[in-house]
Scaffold this active site. Structure first.
Site, mmCIF file in Angstrom:
data_model
loop_
_atom_site.group_PDB
_atom_site.id
_atom_site.type_symbol
_atom_site.label_atom_id
_atom_site.label_comp_id
_atom_site.label_asym_id
_atom_site.label_seq_id
_atom_site.Cartn_x
_atom_site.Cartn_y
_atom_site.Cartn_z
ATOM 1 N N LYS A 54 45.427 32.791 50.529
ATOM 2 C CA LYS A 54 45.507 32.609 49.171
ATOM 3 C C LYS A 54 46.653 31.242 49.428
ATOM 4 C CE LYS A 54 44.164 36.901 47.153
ATOM 5 N NZ LYS A 54 44.781 38.088 46.793
ATOM 6 N N GLN A 98 49.735 41.299 44.787
ATOM 7 C CA GLN A 98 48.988 41.939 45.602
ATOM 8 C C GLN A 98 48.810 43.344 45.504
ATOM 9 O OE1 GLN A 98 46.841 39.854 47.660
ATOM 10 N NE2 GLN A 98 45.788 41.711 48.057
ATOM 11 N N ASP A 121 44.408 37.417 37.911
ATOM 12 C CA ASP A 121 43.347 38.853 38.546
ATOM 13 C C ASP A 121 42.436 39.289 37.592
ATOM 14 O OD1 ASP A 121 43.126 39.040 41.331
ATOM 15 O OD2 ASP A 121 44.889 40.361 41.419
#
Ligand code: NDP
Length: 296
Positions: A54, A98, A121
């Site tokens: 990422k 995460q 997200d």
């Protein structure tokens, strides 16, 4: 019939190119640089690889990348304090924590502490509600990537029968909402579904998000249907570790009209959509037009 292979790797490269071009324009015309902060708690090896990828792809798109690696025993208070700082930082437009988090941390509490406008997200309860009511939201990256590939392949998917196998909060449910938003007739199947084979055979679009290697055989697929395989499963074949999806690729490709491979299908689209969401979040924060074709 032999299915057309939907090349997610090539499509993701195109999306990243579009994002990079838009980022360059933002810099030239407005002196702006979108920024993505990624927070990793603990040493999970798979998560470390995701976070590294990422960071690299964020920088390649011309965005600022902020990595926060915290020890596995980080307290909830310390993690929430970091998120509060990132929420307040004008250089940060997207925040990703995460998952999975270590067990002593309450994932729902942590995710819901992110500013919804920076929740790239799309897991914050506000974004889930906005998506469910058809309002502008941040959309989870993996289902967004699937939707983009379907729109690209079909043009319009309105009126098609879509079956999503899997009802998780991160893939199955938002995928179903997005398909509904594009006017598909949507069925969500799960482990308690009766006669799953018959349900799948009714699908013009079949999305598999189960986490069971090669569970869906070719004779569950309607001839000519489009199969989107979200599954990522590590299995041992001929003494080697390999990645396979949730569908039997060879069997389904012999019947389907189009299919996404594993690897090289949905997977690369997920990070590309994370970059797209970060760009979208930055444009919204500044009241600028959103990038075309990169939102739901
Ligand atoms: P979850 O384990 O959270 O959900 C799996 C879903 O599959 C559940 O809803 C479960 O039903 C359903 N299911 C399990 N067994 C069966 C069965 N025999 N028949 C029908 N349905 C079944 O998984 P995720 O949604 O997080 O992930 C799904 C897959 O997608 C995994 O392989 C994961 O690795 C992959 N993935 C890939 C991503 C990418 O970037 N390409 C990103 C995220 C995930 P029930 O609710 O009834 O238990």
């Amino acid at each position: 019939m032999t299915a057309v292979v939907i090349d997610g790797k090539a499509f993701a490269a195109r999306v990243r190119g579009q994002v990079a071009a838009h980022v360059a324009r933002l810099r030239e015309e407005h002196g702006l640089q979108p920024g993505l902060a990624v927070v990793l708690v603990g040493e999970d090896p798979a998560s470390q690889v995701y976070v590294r990828n990422k960071g690299t792809q964020t920088a390649e798109a011309g965005m600022a990348s902020f990595e926060h690696r915290l020890p596995a025993d980080t307290s909830e208070a310390d993690l929430l304090a970091l998120i509060a700082r990132l929420n307040a930082s004008p250089a940060v437009h997207g925040i990703l924590v995460q998952l999975p988090l270590p067990k002593h941390l309450d994932s729902d509490l942590v995710i819901n502490s992110i500013d919804p406008a920076k929740d790239v997200d799309g897991f914050h309860i506000s974004n889930v509600g906005l998506l469910g009511t058809g309002q502008k939201s941040m959309v989870p990256c993996t289902p967004l990537g699937c939707l983009m590939m379907l729109r690209d392949h079909h043009g319009s998917i309105a009126g098609m029968n879509a079956v999503v196998v899997g009802r998780s909060n991160i893939v199955g449910k938002p995928m179903a909402q997005l398909l509904l938003g594009d006017s598909c007739t949507v069925t969500i199947a799960h482990s308690r579904t009766r006669d799953l084979a018959a349900v799948c055979r009714g699908a013009d679009i079949l999305v598999a998000a189960v986490g069971r290697p090669e569970m869906i055989p070719g004779d569950w697929v309607k001839p000519g249907a489009t199969v989107v395989d979200v599954g990522i499963n590590r299995v041992e074949r001929d003494g080697k570790m390999r990645l396979v999806g949730d569908v039997d690729y060879a069997g389904c490709a012999a019947v389907a009209g189009a299919i996404t491979p594993v690897p090289g299908g949905v997977g690369p689209m997920t990070i590309a959509c994370l970059l797209a969401n970060t760009l979208t979040a930055c444009c919204r924060a500044k009241g600028l037009p959103e990038p075309e074709g990169l939102t739901a």
